[in-house]
Write a protein that holds these residues in place. Structure first.
Motif, PDB file in Angstrom:
ATOM      1  N   LYS A   1      55.434  69.149  31.910  1.00 27.05           N
ATOM      2  CA  LYS A   1      55.939  67.998  31.155  1.00 27.05           C
ATOM      3  C   LYS A   1      55.837  66.767  32.044  1.00 27.05           C
ATOM      4  O   LYS A   1      56.362  66.757  33.164  1.00 27.05           O
ATOM      5  CB  LYS A   1      57.392  68.245  30.748  1.00 27.05           C
ATOM      6  CG  LYS A   1      58.059  67.090  30.015  1.00 27.05           C
ATOM      7  CD  LYS A   1      59.524  67.439  29.727  1.00 27.05           C
ATOM      8  CE  LYS A   1      60.246  66.293  29.046  1.00 27.05           C
ATOM      9  NZ  LYS A   1      61.681  66.628  28.802  1.00 27.05           N
ATOM     10  N   LYS A   2      55.165  65.721  31.571  1.00 24.35           N
ATOM     11  CA  LYS A   2      54.997  64.499  32.366  1.00 24.35           C
ATOM     12  C   LYS A   2      56.339  63.807  32.556  1.00 24.35           C
ATOM     13  O   LYS A   2      57.172  63.741  31.644  1.00 24.35           O
ATOM     14  CB  LYS A   2      54.036  63.534  31.659  1.00 24.35           C
ATOM     15  CG  LYS A   2      53.636  62.335  32.511  1.00 24.35           C
ATOM     16  CD  LYS A   2      52.739  62.750  33.637  1.00 24.35           C
ATOM     17  CE  LYS A   2      52.398  61.587  34.574  1.00 24.35           C
ATOM     18  NZ  LYS A   2      53.495  61.281  35.539  1.00 24.35           N
TER      19      LYS A   2
ATOM     20  N   VAL B   1      57.394  74.814  34.409  1.00 27.80           N
ATOM     21  CA  VAL B   1      57.988  76.134  34.182  1.00 27.80           C
ATOM     22  C   VAL B   1      56.919  77.170  34.524  1.00 27.80           C
ATOM     23  O   VAL B   1      55.836  77.172  33.925  1.00 27.80           O
ATOM     24  CB  VAL B   1      58.451  76.326  32.726  1.00 27.80           C
ATOM     25  CG1 VAL B   1      58.888  77.781  32.508  1.00 27.80           C
ATOM     26  CG2 VAL B   1      59.602  75.381  32.399  1.00 27.80           C
ATOM     27  N   ILE B   2      57.220  78.024  35.493  1.00 20.79           N
ATOM     28  CA  ILE B   2      56.311  79.104  35.873  1.00 20.79           C
ATOM     29  C   ILE B   2      56.975  80.399  35.438  1.00 20.79           C
ATOM     30  O   ILE B   2      57.946  80.857  36.048  1.00 20.79           O
ATOM     31  CB  ILE B   2      56.014  79.117  37.383  1.00 20.79           C
ATOM     32  CG1 ILE B   2      55.416  77.765  37.814  1.00 20.79           C
ATOM     33  CG2 ILE B   2      55.024  80.220  37.725  1.00 20.79           C
ATOM     34  CD1 ILE B   2      56.439  76.776  38.292  1.00 20.79           C
ATOM     35  N   ASP B   3      56.462  80.961  34.376  1.00 18.77           N
ATOM     36  CA  ASP B   3      57.069  82.124  33.736  1.00 18.77           C
ATOM     37  C   ASP B   3      56.365  83.393  34.217  1.00 18.77           C
ATOM     38  O   ASP B   3      55.351  83.811  33.643  1.00 18.77           O
ATOM     39  CB  ASP B   3      56.974  81.976  32.215  1.00 18.77           C
ATOM     40  CG  ASP B   3      57.681  83.090  31.462  1.00 18.77           C
ATOM     41  OD1 ASP B   3      58.109  84.064  32.102  1.00 18.77           O
ATOM     42  OD2 ASP B   3      57.788  82.977  30.224  1.00 18.77           O
TER      43      ASP B   3
ATOM     44  N   MET C   1      51.078  67.689  41.276  1.00 20.22           N
ATOM     45  CA  MET C   1      52.153  68.347  40.533  1.00 20.22           C
ATOM     46  C   MET C   1      53.479  67.590  40.563  1.00 20.22           C
ATOM     47  O   MET C   1      54.325  67.790  39.697  1.00 20.22           O
ATOM     48  CB  MET C   1      52.340  69.773  41.045  1.00 20.22           C
ATOM     49  CG  MET C   1      51.181  70.686  40.665  1.00 20.22           C
ATOM     50  SD  MET C   1      51.525  72.443  40.990  1.00 20.22           S
ATOM     51  CE  MET C   1      51.271  72.531  42.755  1.00 20.22           C
ATOM     52  N   LYS C   2      53.672  66.700  41.542  1.00 27.41           N
ATOM     53  CA  LYS C   2      54.935  65.972  41.607  1.00 27.41           C
ATOM     54  C   LYS C   2      55.114  65.007  40.434  1.00 27.41           C
ATOM     55  O   LYS C   2      56.213  64.477  40.233  1.00 27.41           O
ATOM     56  CB  LYS C   2      55.034  65.207  42.925  1.00 27.41           C
ATOM     57  CG  LYS C   2      54.073  64.030  43.050  1.00 27.41           C
ATOM     58  CD  LYS C   2      54.241  63.329  44.382  1.00 27.41           C
ATOM     59  CE  LYS C   2      53.286  62.151  44.546  1.00 27.41           C
ATOM     60  NZ  LYS C   2      53.434  61.499  45.866  1.00 27.41           N
ATOM     61  N   GLY C   3      54.070  64.765  39.665  1.00 29.80           N
ATOM     62  CA  GLY C   3      54.167  63.891  38.501  1.00 29.80           C
ATOM     63  C   GLY C   3      54.662  64.603  37.248  1.00 29.80           C
ATOM     64  O   GLY C   3      54.671  64.008  36.165  1.00 29.80           O
ATOM     65  N   PHE C   4      55.125  65.863  37.400  1.00 34.23           N
ATOM     66  CA  PHE C   4      55.492  66.676  36.248  1.00 34.23           C
ATOM     67  C   PHE C   4      56.668  67.597  36.592  1.00 34.23           C
ATOM     68  O   PHE C   4      56.897  67.920  37.754  1.00 34.23           O
ATOM     69  CB  PHE C   4      54.310  67.561  35.811  1.00 34.23           C
ATOM     70  CG  PHE C   4      53.022  66.810  35.625  1.00 34.23           C
ATOM     71  CD1 PHE C   4      52.635  66.392  34.368  1.00 34.23           C
ATOM     72  CD2 PHE C   4      52.207  66.502  36.705  1.00 34.23           C
ATOM     73  CE1 PHE C   4      51.451  65.691  34.185  1.00 34.23           C
ATOM     74  CE2 PHE C   4      51.026  65.814  36.543  1.00 34.23           C
ATOM     75  CZ  PHE C   4      50.644  65.400  35.268  1.00 34.23           C
TER      76      PHE C   4
ATOM     77  N   GLY D   1      59.608  69.141  25.202  1.00 31.13           N
ATOM     78  CA  GLY D   1      58.381  68.388  25.454  1.00 31.13           C
ATOM     79  C   GLY D   1      57.420  69.028  26.426  1.00 31.13           C
ATOM     80  O   GLY D   1      56.472  68.374  26.889  1.00 31.13           O
ATOM     81  N   PHE D   2      57.622  70.301  26.750  1.00 28.16           N
ATOM     82  CA  PHE D   2      56.703  71.012  27.641  1.00 28.16           C
ATOM     83  C   PHE D   2      55.475  71.493  26.877  1.00 28.16           C
ATOM     84  O   PHE D   2      55.549  71.821  25.686  1.00 28.16           O
ATOM     85  CB  PHE D   2      57.402  72.212  28.287  1.00 28.16           C
ATOM     86  CG  PHE D   2      58.270  71.865  29.457  1.00 28.16           C
ATOM     87  CD1 PHE D   2      57.805  72.011  30.754  1.00 28.16           C
ATOM     88  CD2 PHE D   2      59.560  71.382  29.263  1.00 28.16           C
ATOM     89  CE1 PHE D   2      58.607  71.697  31.840  1.00 28.16           C
ATOM     90  CE2 PHE D   2      60.372  71.058  30.344  1.00 28.16           C
ATOM     91  CZ  PHE D   2      59.890  71.212  31.632  1.00 28.16           C
ATOM     92  N   THR D   3      54.334  71.533  27.585  1.00 28.81           N
ATOM     93  CA  THR D   3      53.080  72.006  27.019  1.00 28.81           C
ATOM     94  C   THR D   3      52.539  73.146  27.870  1.00 28.81           C
ATOM     95  O   THR D   3      52.562  73.080  29.106  1.00 28.81           O
ATOM     96  CB  THR D   3      52.028  70.875  26.995  1.00 28.81           C
ATOM     97  OG1 THR D   3      52.537  69.781  26.226  1.00 28.81           O
ATOM     98  CG2 THR D   3      50.714  71.359  26.388  1.00 28.81           C
TER      99      THR D   3
END
Length: 384
Positions: free
Chosen positions: A302-303, A291-293, A285-288, A180-182
């Motif tokens: 992802k929410k 992934v930092i690639d 950002m704490k609401g998600f 579910g990541f965007t």
């Protein structure tokens, strides 16, 4: 205190002058990537990670807006003054000014990375070291910077739900993304990762900064289209940065609608004359989960159930803070003139402020929207 007083611990810290000794340390540095996971805490919008430095456990703030890993307490380094180190250089932060730095190699060990000679930057900064003497949270020793992930081309999962950081392999990355990541539009620069956010139909670039405890901050510019929208204006101390306490005026836009890609969110944006950086921080950002690639130069989010900050926790006419062991007037709403910014608060409710009750008084003032009700008396402070 309201959330308009932020921490921007290591916003694009960089070495302005580099000695031969510092270059030698950097070239010799060797860091091993461990594909494990490390527990984190989220405290007052700071991501805290425990690691072993020189064999002793230290608590650091995860700061992907910092180009280097930082210690701001020399006491954590055994025999600091007799060690070989570089003392030639300076660094800049999110605000104005520069600060002298020291660099030296130290051992580092945790489930993400291990090294016998990880180069740390040591910065003597009283504002950061003594940022909250009234806090019950354990003392931070420094910053766990982006250099560890960037140099080693790590694929980092920041799992806010499970409160952990993970270094992912390519195969695990593929399976994680499918949950579910965007992907977010982003660019990976020399100083910081930039993500792109749409506000009122206009795209704005923001630095991806886990060391910033607010949601979104922007330096004042007439090019910002929403300046005339409803907002709360505060003046005074705006943030603690790596070079000290930054002052200025801050306009806070609550419950502001933004879009990332095709998805709308509500957040809080601060437009400041005192902060020079344009960044997205942990308040949003704490609401998600993230992934930092660094390997493939992509960011995904992802929410989750945790809600991002969209409003100030309180809106006081005045706010106080302890600076240099004094309880002072730190900020105020614009056009409020009864108390001057920087003046020392010497009495509250007829009781003199002292070292014993200072924290109690700070908490009382934080709950008081109108200081007239608690009979605040101040004394002008003369700067040396």
């Amino acid at each position: 205190m309201t959330k308009n007083f932020y921490l921007l611990i290591g916003l694009w810290i960089f070495v302005c002058l580099v000695s031969c000794k510092a270059m030698k340390f950097s070239h010799a540095e060797s860091v091993n990537t461990n594909n494990g996971n490390e527990k984190i805490e989220l405290v007052k919008n700071q991501v805290l990670i425990n690691t072993q430095i020189e064999g002793r456990e230290q608590s650091l703030a995860l700061d992907l807006g910092a180009m280097v890993s930082v210690l701001y307490d020399t006491a954590v380094i055994k025999d600091f003054y007799t060690r070989e180190k570089s003392t030639f250089g300076s660094a800049k932060g999110a605000g104005s000014g520069k600060i002298k730095i020291t660099q030296l190699p130290l051992t580092l060990n945790d489930s993400l990375f291990s090294s016998q000679n990880k180069v740390f930057t040591v910065i003597n900064n009283d504002a950061l070291l003594n940022k909250d003497k009234c806090s019950t949270v354990k003392k931070l020793s420094g910053v766990y910077g982006a250099d560890l992930f960037k140099k080693n081309k790590a694929i980092l999962l920041i799992d806010i739900e499970e409160k952990k950081l993970c270094n992912l392999t390519d195969s695990v990355l593929t399976s994680i993304i499918q949950t579910g990541f965007t992907e977010i539009k982003s660019t990976f620069g020399m100083k910081i990762i930039t993500v792109y956010v749409n506000i009122d139909g206009k795209e704005y670039p923001f630095g991806f900064d886990t060391g910033f405890t607010g949601s979104f901050t922007m330096p004042y510019s007439e090019d910002i289209d929403f300046l005339k929208d409803t907002h709360i204006s505060m003046e005074g101390m705006q943030a603690i940065t790596i070079t000290g306490i930054q002052k200025g005026t801050s306009d806070v836009y609550e419950e502001k609608k933004i879009a990332i890609g095709a998805t709308d969110f509500v957040t809080m944006i601060s437009v400041s004359t005192g902060i020079k950086s344009q960044n997205m921080g942990m308040g949003f950002m704490k609401g998600f989960n993230w992934v930092i690639d660094y390997k493939h130069k992509k960011i995904y989010f992802k929410k989750i159930a945790e809600q991002q900050d969209s409003k100030l926790d309180s809106v006081n006419n005045y706010n106080a803070r302890i600076v240099k062991n004094k309880l002072i007037v730190a900020s105020r709403k614009v056009n409020m003139t009864e108390y001057n910014i920087g003046d020392e608060i010497i009495s509250v409710n007829g009781q003199a402020v002292n070292d014993t009750n200072k924290c109690e008084m700070l908490q009382l003032l934080a709950k008081s929207t109108d200081w007239k009700t608690v009979n605040v008396i101040t004394l002008a402070v003369v700067e040396n």
